[in-house]
Write a protein that holds these residues in place. Structure first.
Motif, short mmCIF file in Angstrom:
data_model
loop_
_atom_site.label_atom_id
_atom_site.label_comp_id
_atom_site.label_asym_id
_atom_site.label_seq_id
_atom_site.Cartn_x
_atom_site.Cartn_y
_atom_site.Cartn_z
N ALA A 72 18.60 0.58 49.96
CA ALA A 72 19.20 1.84 49.49
C ALA A 72 20.54 2.12 50.15
N LEU A 73 20.90 1.35 51.19
CA LEU A 73 22.15 1.57 51.91
C LEU A 73 23.34 1.15 51.05
N THR A 74 24.32 2.04 50.90
CA THR A 74 25.49 1.74 50.07
C THR A 74 26.79 1.67 50.86
N GLN A 75 26.92 2.45 51.93
CA GLN A 75 28.18 2.46 52.68
C GLN A 75 27.94 2.90 54.11
N VAL A 76 28.67 2.29 55.03
CA VAL A 76 28.61 2.63 56.45
C VAL A 76 30.04 2.78 56.96
N GLU A 77 30.28 3.85 57.72
CA GLU A 77 31.58 4.05 58.35
C GLU A 77 31.36 4.45 59.81
N VAL A 78 31.93 3.67 60.72
CA VAL A 78 31.78 3.90 62.15
C VAL A 78 33.17 4.01 62.77
N ILE A 88 26.69 7.34 57.19
CA ILE A 88 25.94 6.36 56.41
C ILE A 88 25.49 7.01 55.11
N GLN A 89 25.65 6.29 54.02
CA GLN A 89 25.26 6.79 52.70
C GLN A 89 24.17 5.92 52.10
N PHE A 90 23.17 6.60 51.51
CA PHE A 90 22.07 5.93 50.82
C PHE A 90 22.05 6.41 49.37
N SER A 91 21.74 5.50 48.48
CA SER A 91 21.50 5.85 47.08
C SER A 91 20.00 5.83 46.85
N LEU A 92 19.42 7.02 46.65
CA LEU A 92 17.97 7.14 46.61
C LEU A 92 17.51 7.80 45.32
N SER A 93 16.32 7.47 44.96
CA SER A 93 15.69 8.16 43.83
C SER A 93 15.27 9.54 44.28
N VAL A 94 15.00 10.40 43.32
CA VAL A 94 14.66 11.79 43.63
C VAL A 94 13.37 11.88 44.44
N GLN A 95 12.44 10.95 44.24
CA GLN A 95 11.14 11.01 44.90
C GLN A 95 11.11 10.19 46.20
N SER A 96 12.23 9.73 46.68
CA SER A 96 12.24 8.89 47.87
C SER A 96 11.79 9.66 49.11
N THR A 110 53.49 2.11 69.15
CA THR A 110 52.19 2.27 68.51
C THR A 110 52.18 1.47 67.20
N GLY A 111 51.01 1.01 66.84
CA GLY A 111 50.86 0.26 65.60
C GLY A 111 49.56 0.59 64.92
N ARG A 112 49.49 0.32 63.64
CA ARG A 112 48.28 0.53 62.87
C ARG A 112 48.20 -0.50 61.76
N GLY A 113 46.97 -0.80 61.35
CA GLY A 113 46.79 -1.80 60.31
C GLY A 113 45.34 -1.88 59.90
N SER A 114 45.03 -2.88 59.09
CA SER A 114 43.66 -3.10 58.61
C SER A 114 43.44 -4.58 58.44
N LEU A 115 42.17 -4.98 58.45
CA LEU A 115 41.83 -6.40 58.30
C LEU A 115 40.47 -6.52 57.64
N ASP A 116 40.22 -7.72 57.13
CA ASP A 116 38.92 -8.10 56.56
C ASP A 116 38.19 -8.92 57.62
N THR A 157 34.34 -0.01 58.10
CA THR A 157 33.92 0.41 56.77
C THR A 157 33.16 -0.75 56.12
N ILE A 158 31.87 -0.54 55.90
CA ILE A 158 31.00 -1.59 55.39
C ILE A 158 30.41 -1.15 54.06
N LYS A 159 30.60 -1.96 53.05
CA LYS A 159 30.00 -1.77 51.74
C LYS A 159 29.36 -3.09 51.32
N ARG A 160 28.65 -3.06 50.21
CA ARG A 160 28.05 -4.30 49.73
C ARG A 160 29.15 -5.27 49.32
N GLY A 161 29.13 -6.46 49.96
CA GLY A 161 30.14 -7.46 49.69
C GLY A 161 31.47 -7.20 50.34
N GLU A 162 31.54 -6.28 51.33
CA GLU A 162 32.83 -5.94 51.94
C GLU A 162 32.62 -5.41 53.35
N TYR A 163 33.40 -5.91 54.29
CA TYR A 163 33.39 -5.42 55.67
C TYR A 163 34.85 -5.42 56.14
#
Length: 378
Positions: free
Chosen positions: A26-32, A44-52, A311-317, A352-358
């Motif tokens: 049910a985990l869809t996204q994580v941000e730390v 942390i985000q979860f995609s859940l059914s109503v009865q979960s 100072t510097g900033r950036g992003s990476l896979d 930032t972690i998603k399905r198929g992406e970090y």
């Protein structure tokens, strides 16, 4: 998850345990977020059914029924585990999902410093610590959190100030976290809790900001197939530095003697060759009424606050970089030109972690242009 990357989630009161597979599904996204001196945080985000049943678990913890719901997130990359966060759930939210049968459950929290804010001593006479320097007080305060796996790492200051009980007795005001950070600020130190290295353990560091050590693999920009960052930019501010001046009073003549305090130390060497001198003086006249040792500690604390000019900033896979970039450590930079190549201090990292992406975004800092090394290690 991605090939070579495995995510482990542990959850439970005080001592967390691995969650079942249905929760990870049910985990869809994580941000730390791992900042330099402030507390780490997670979302942390979860995609859940109503009865979960997870609705009940997280909502009860967010409402305070469960006093301490601990969460540990571990990312294993190419067989090497890395604890991203060891914290406490503080808030839960239910938001609309992709359709009417599913909702998005968002869980947020902070690292274990949150537990150190539970007991408040403001308005009370204050707990006395007679004849105890700041180092001993911090070690004593951290000992009560050993049940959470927190291991104290307290570095004595250069000029240890042991108060004489007949003259002064230190007393605690505020909660443990506020008091520890206040003691660190007085001597130019930092305090933070570093998760790991093993899940369920953390290191509570109280000491100087260390800008030495083995650098992490270099961040390569504009190097064709050798590039391992998505974007990277730098800025230079020559007016960011200032020089604190303390005053020590001569007991015979009662004349205050000004003493400038440089912001360069053995654990904070310049990482750049060319750095402008401080553009302004910060006079601390109130230090004349203190003892020479205490005045020196206050001057060192102000000198440690001197801002970095680059100072510097950036992003990476992460899959391209090959490992997790860690904050509060050094990292090399190559391919951005001779003025900005070299070693940098990683001041903040956001995962930032998603399905198929970090992916990670990061902030870098240092004093001075042009690298102090002839060759930046790869």
């Amino acid at each position: 998850m991605l090939k070579g990357i495995h995510l482990t989630l542990l959850l439970g009161p005080v001592i967390p345990v691995p969650v079942p597979q249905v929760v990870l599904d049910a985990l869809t996204q994580v941000e730390v977020v791992q900042p330099d001196e402030a507390a780490g945080a997670f979302t942390i985000q979860f995609s859940l059914s109503v009865q979960s049943p997870l609705h009940t678990l997280f909502l009860l913890s967010g409402g305070g029924v469960v006093p301490l719901l601990r969460l540990i997130l571990v990312a294993t990359i190419n067989g090497t585990p890395q604890v991203l966060i060891d914290g406490v759930v503080t808030k839960t939210e239910v938001m609309p999902g992709a359709d009417q049968r599913h909702t998005t459950l968002q869980v947020t929290g902070d690292d274990l410093t949150t537990v150190m804010q539970k007991l408040e001593f403001s308005g009370l006479p204050g707990l006395p610590y007679p004849a105890m320097p700041a180092e001993a007080i911090v070690a004593l305060l951290l000992a009560k959190y050993a049940f959470l796996g927190i291991i104290p790492l307290v570095i004595p200051s250069i000029a240890m100030d042991v108060p004489i009980p007949t003259e002064r007795i230190p007393t605690q005001q505020g909660n443990d976290l506020e008091y520890i950070r206040m003691l660190a600020e007085r001597v130019g130190y930092v305090f933070y809790i570093e998760p790991g290295p093993a899940p369920g353990t953390s290191t509570a560091y109280w000491g100087p900001k260390v800008k030495v050590g083995i650098p992490q693999p270099a961040l390569n920009a504009d190097m064709d197939a050798g590039s391992n960052v998505e974007n990277l930019s730098f800025s230079y501010n020559g007016n960011a530095r200032s020089l604190p001046v303390i005053y020590i009073q001569n007991p015979q003549t009662k004349v205050p003697i000004p003493i400038p305090i440089p912001d360069i130390g053995p654990l904070n060497p310049p990482l750049g060759l060319i750095d402008p001198p401080p553009q302004q003086l910060r006079q601390l006249p109130e230090t004349a009424k203190y003892s020479p040792v205490r005045a020196l500690l206050l001057g060192m604390a102000e000198a440690a606050k001197s801002a970095d000019t680059v100072t510097g900033r950036g992003s990476l896979d992460v899959t391209r970089y090959g490992r997790v970039l860690k904050s509060r450590q050094l990292v090399g930079v190559r391919g951005v030109g001779p003025a900005f190549d070299g070693l940098y201090y990683v001041s903040e990292v956001r995962h930032t972690i998603k399905r198929g992406e970090y992916k990670q975004s990061f902030n870098l800092s240092r004093k001075g242009l042009i690298s102090t090394l002839p060759v930046v290690p790869p």
